[in-house]
Design a protein around this motif. Sequence first.
Motif, PDB file in Angstrom:
ATOM      1  N   ASP A   1       0.870  -1.177   0.000  1.00 39.25           N
ATOM      2  CA  ASP A   1       0.000   0.000   0.000  1.00 39.25           C
ATOM      3  C   ASP A   1       0.904   1.223   0.000  1.00 39.25           C
ATOM      4  OD1 ASP A   1      -1.679   2.169   0.571  1.00 39.25           O
ATOM      5  OD2 ASP A   1      -3.055   0.923   1.749  1.00 39.25           O
ATOM      6  N   GLU A   2       0.971   1.918  -1.132  1.00 42.36           N
ATOM      7  CA  GLU A   2       1.909   3.033  -1.256  1.00 42.36           C
ATOM      8  C   GLU A   2       1.507   4.244  -0.414  1.00 42.36           C
ATOM      9  OE1 GLU A   2       3.897   2.494  -5.618  1.00 42.36           O
ATOM     10  OE2 GLU A   2       1.934   3.460  -5.560  1.00 42.36           O
ATOM     11  N   ARG A   3       0.244   4.292  -0.008  1.00 46.64           N
ATOM     12  CA  ARG A   3      -0.193   5.428   0.810  1.00 46.64           C
ATOM     13  C   ARG A   3       0.271   5.286   2.245  1.00 46.64           C
ATOM     14  NH1 ARG A   3      -6.387   4.599  -0.472  1.00 46.64           N
ATOM     15  NH2 ARG A   3      -5.584   2.510   0.005  1.00 46.64           N
ATOM     16  N   THR A   4       0.188   4.054   2.785  1.00 48.28           N
ATOM     17  CA  THR A   4       0.513   3.835   4.196  1.00 48.28           C
ATOM     18  C   THR A   4       1.854   3.136   4.393  1.00 48.28           C
ATOM     19  OG1 THR A   4      -0.567   1.676   4.264  1.00 48.28           O
ATOM     20  CG2 THR A   4      -1.944   3.613   4.684  1.00 48.28           C
TER      21      THR A   4
ATOM     22  N   ARG B   1      -2.824  -0.530  -8.725  1.00 50.65           N
ATOM     23  CA  ARG B   1      -2.291   0.317  -9.789  1.00 50.65           C
ATOM     24  C   ARG B   1      -1.377  -0.442 -10.738  1.00 50.65           C
ATOM     25  NH1 ARG B   1       2.133   3.506 -10.455  1.00 50.65           N
ATOM     26  NH2 ARG B   1       2.959   2.920  -8.423  1.00 50.65           N
TER      27      ARG B   1
ATOM     28  N   VAL C   1      -8.364  -0.851  -6.925  1.00 51.30           N
ATOM     29  CA  VAL C   1      -7.381   0.182  -6.586  1.00 51.30           C
ATOM     30  C   VAL C   1      -5.945  -0.276  -6.874  1.00 51.30           C
ATOM     31  CG1 VAL C   1      -8.897   1.112  -4.806  1.00 51.30           C
ATOM     32  CG2 VAL C   1      -7.104  -0.510  -4.155  1.00 51.30           C
TER      33      VAL C   1
END
Length: 260
Positions: free
Chosen positions: A11-14, A52, A50
């Motif tokens: 998860d690139e966001r977290t 990518r 989601v």
Amino acid sequence: GGTFTDLVVVDERTGAIRVGKVLTTAKDPAHGVEQGVQSLLEEARVDPVVVRAVVHGTTLATNALIERKGARTALLTTEGFRDALEIRHEGRHDMYDLLIDAPAPLIPRHLRREVPERLLPDGAVLRPLDEAAARRVIAELVDAGVEALAICLLHAYLNPVHERRLAELVREAAPHLAVSCSSEVVPEIREYERTSTTAANVYVAPLMARYLEDLERRLHGLGVPGQLYVMQSSGGITLPPVARRLPIRLVESGPAAGAL
């Protein structure tokens, strides 16, 4: 890999990372990847829509070469150079073993055929391609049941004109055949290296094409919209169309991905 299919979702966001492992489904490798991706996304509570990108490393080409489970492959080469693939050069994997047995070529002698043509060392045409003779040879190979065809002509790395024309003749006579030209696969000097690399490329091309097309279809079926990338031996990535055309670049895909 041949035993397990390992997966990692990031998860690139977290920055959260989760790993998964399933048994490889040897008869249908894409099925194991599909199962692994689906179960890992469910465990990580990640919606497939989601995702990518999917980056894939595989030992499929490696194992096909080691186990000799590639396509029935033939070679078209310049008249007089039919045995370059078997003569090889002086290099040996054990330089002090005088009685060493080299591995058998991927293409047996009866499927290595010559065509009348000749280029000079600077790429100039000395003898034009004899298209009528080439058509006869291609027809004989089709009748012999070949599935893939390597084209490697003398000095073609400097001038690919005859190789490209031969490829056109093959596609006219047998559009179902996988075809690789040395001038595209490895446009470099040295006859044995070019021939053996081109032969290995087309030997695994039908297998890799079927696998990657199946994998893309299965990922789409899971609802994953992200681009599929394939790990190369160099540690870089490429798109499936390039991987299908030049699968020789994937021979160390699995080990490279593991090291990274």
